[in-house]
Design a protein around this motif. Structure first.
Motif, PDB file in Angstrom:
ATOM      1  N   ARG A 155     -54.172 -37.066 -15.313  1.00  0.00           N
ATOM      2  CA  ARG A 155     -55.614 -37.246 -14.961  1.00  0.00           C
ATOM      3  C   ARG A 155     -56.385 -36.795 -13.157  1.00  0.00           C
ATOM      4  O   ARG A 155     -57.423 -37.930 -13.465  1.00  0.00           O
ATOM      5  N   GLY A 170     -57.418 -33.205 -14.122  1.00  0.00           N
ATOM      6  CA  GLY A 170     -57.960 -34.327 -14.540  1.00  0.00           C
ATOM      7  C   GLY A 170     -59.513 -33.794 -14.095  1.00  0.00           C
ATOM      8  O   GLY A 170     -59.987 -33.447 -14.795  1.00  0.00           O
ATOM      9  N   ALA A 171     -59.858 -33.479 -13.102  1.00  0.00           N
ATOM     10  CA  ALA A 171     -60.878 -32.219 -12.933  1.00  0.00           C
ATOM     11  C   ALA A 171     -61.306 -30.963 -14.359  1.00  0.00           C
ATOM     12  O   ALA A 171     -62.321 -31.516 -14.240  1.00  0.00           O
ATOM     13  N   TYR A 172     -60.906 -30.260 -14.244  1.00  0.00           N
ATOM     14  CA  TYR A 172     -61.179 -29.496 -15.268  1.00  0.00           C
ATOM     15  C   TYR A 172     -60.237 -29.970 -16.826  1.00  0.00           C
ATOM     16  O   TYR A 172     -61.165 -29.359 -17.668  1.00  0.00           O
ATOM     17  N   LYS A 174     -62.058 -33.097 -17.389  1.00  0.00           N
ATOM     18  CA  LYS A 174     -63.141 -33.343 -17.614  1.00  0.00           C
ATOM     19  C   LYS A 174     -64.280 -32.611 -18.308  1.00  0.00           C
ATOM     20  O   LYS A 174     -64.892 -32.392 -18.788  1.00  0.00           O
ATOM     21  N   ALA A 175     -64.230 -31.075 -17.746  1.00  0.00           N
ATOM     22  CA  ALA A 175     -64.976 -29.769 -17.592  1.00  0.00           C
ATOM     23  C   ALA A 175     -64.997 -29.565 -19.290  1.00  0.00           C
ATOM     24  O   ALA A 175     -65.678 -29.433 -19.680  1.00  0.00           O
ATOM     25  N   LEU A 176     -63.703 -29.291 -19.933  1.00  0.00           N
ATOM     26  CA  LEU A 176     -63.184 -28.988 -21.149  1.00  0.00           C
ATOM     27  C   LEU A 176     -63.899 -30.209 -21.871  1.00  0.00           C
ATOM     28  O   LEU A 176     -64.618 -29.983 -23.499  1.00  0.00           O
ATOM     29  N   TYR A 178     -66.060 -32.636 -21.558  1.00  0.00           N
ATOM     30  CA  TYR A 178     -67.820 -32.766 -21.639  1.00  0.00           C
ATOM     31  C   TYR A 178     -68.060 -30.920 -22.582  1.00  0.00           C
ATOM     32  O   TYR A 178     -69.063 -31.152 -23.285  1.00  0.00           O
ATOM     33  N   ALA A 179     -67.724 -30.007 -22.347  1.00  0.00           N
ATOM     34  CA  ALA A 179     -68.611 -28.835 -22.754  1.00  0.00           C
ATOM     35  C   ALA A 179     -68.062 -28.708 -24.280  1.00  0.00           C
ATOM     36  O   ALA A 179     -68.959 -28.733 -24.966  1.00  0.00           O
TER      37      ALA A 179
END
Lengths: 256, 256
Positions: A155, A170-172, A174-176, A178-179
């Motif tokens: 993460r 972790g950033a990516y 978070k993107a998934l 959220y989406a």
């Protein structure tokens, strides 16, 4: 502050983070952090058990160990706890067939895993492979599942390469998350299961172990929540974030 | 449920979302949603004021309007409220010089903006330009700022193209927020300021307006929080998400 000897009383095993602690990764294989090659050698000669506990998910263990040996470290593949093999165990146990959003360098770790007709997504530090197309494909796979399962190898927010700070998995994740409106399952630090497997492999109890890392959340916080002691080195991402002027690591102070 | 006439009593203006409501974007310019070209024409002939309120941030207004006119819609650039021009106003007011993480198609909207020596990042729906390299560059710019400012043109999770669901800017904004430990400022729906500017441009009070969109959060929730009424159409992302079997939109029912 208590003396080092007192703070490390009863320690039987040392878990070492790799990236930002032993070396900074980057073009040409990266560079060792001053003093770390000798520190590992000294630990290996001591009465302590040593294990390497990394969230590296861009390279296979074989590749990582080859690289580190080339830089002078005394390390073998069997001494490394890494998230990709831990994820493979989970996939097998739960009958999961992943769509892999990973770097080509780590793909060999999943060679024995059935990836047909995916019923989950595994996301790792894919680096340049985090293209819009690849992210969108993983997103679409998740959206088509009735019960979307996203397994994230770590993460981490970012890590330090020789060229500067780099976005981590972790950033990516978070993107998934959220989406898709979901929450990922994390394999790797700071997951307690991950630390526990490293301790088991080392044959040492949590209260007898110390984790040495550069990440206050992934390394220090995670280890402490498992009942381990932890040391944060002032190298790797710590150094950049704290914007320290003095180039210095804790390595020279740790005499075990 | 109250009759349509009753629910829309006192309405003087209609705000229309574009993507997923009028048309589905995609290869070759996209396709109109059945009935929507005629519905817009009918609205234009009515006593109602009409304005288009979009979070489209991949295309300039000029490009978008050209595309929609080609598909048969009665629409002009001056009737469109879009996040890029709204962001330009904010940048000017606050003396911000953005690093732009945007699609080439919208870059012309920022032609008058000073982008030298950036002191903020503007993120829009960059589509294929959401490469790892471009994301990492934006991340590094933010990490080097003492007070990192991230301005996001919308917070959408995804949108529908003719080829399927596509990750929207919100997912990538989350990634940067997480990596940098910051919170983005959103320009676009559901920001109240954005709806208010659309209402002002239309010359209609919130209680006299109805928003028509396919997004329950960005369109419906946002408009309602501003004191407007809102209708959710069963097209665009609504349709995919609800997994409706019947291909039908509210358009045929809305007679104003």
């Amino acid at each position: 502050m208590a003396a080092w000897g007192e703070r490390l009383a009863g320690v039987r095993g040392v878990l070492l983070d790799i990236s930002g602690v032993l070396y900074d990764s980057g073009e040409g294989g990266g560079v060792p952090i001053a003093g770390s090659v000798e520190a590992v050698a000294r630990l290996k000669r001591s009465r302590l058990k040593v294990r390497f506990c990394t969230n590296e998910s861009q390279k296979s263990r074989g590749h990582l160990v080859g690289l580190l040996r080339h830089l002078g470290y005394d390390i073998s593949e069997g001494e490394v706890t890494a998230p990709a093999p831990a994820a493979c165990l989970i996939l097998r146990e739960r009958g999961l067939r992943p769509h892999l959003l990973v770097h080509d360098g780590v793909r060999s770790e999943f060679a024995q895993v059935d990836t047909s007709n995916p019923n989950c997504v595994v996301i790792a530090d894919a680096g340049e492979s985090f293209s819009y197309q690849n992210m969108n494909k993983a997103f679409q796979v998740l959206m088509e599942l009735e019960n979307p399962v996203l397994i994230s190898l770590g993460r981490g927010r970012y890590y330090k390469e020789t060229s500067g700070l780099m976005l981590d998995v972790g950033a990516y994740t978070k993107a998934l998350e959220y989406a898709c409106g979901i929450k990922a399952e994390v394999v790797g630090k700071p997951s307690p299961e991950f630390f526990k497997s490293a301790l088991q492999q080392m044959g040492v109890e949590a209260h007898q172990a110390v984790m040495i890392g550069d990440d206050i959340v992934g390394d220090v916080g995670g280890a402490q929540r498992c009942g381990m002691r932890a040391l944060q080195v002032r190298t790797g991402k710590f150094r950049i974030v704290a914007n320290l002027i003095e180039m210095r690591s804790y390595w020279s102070r740790v005499s075990l």
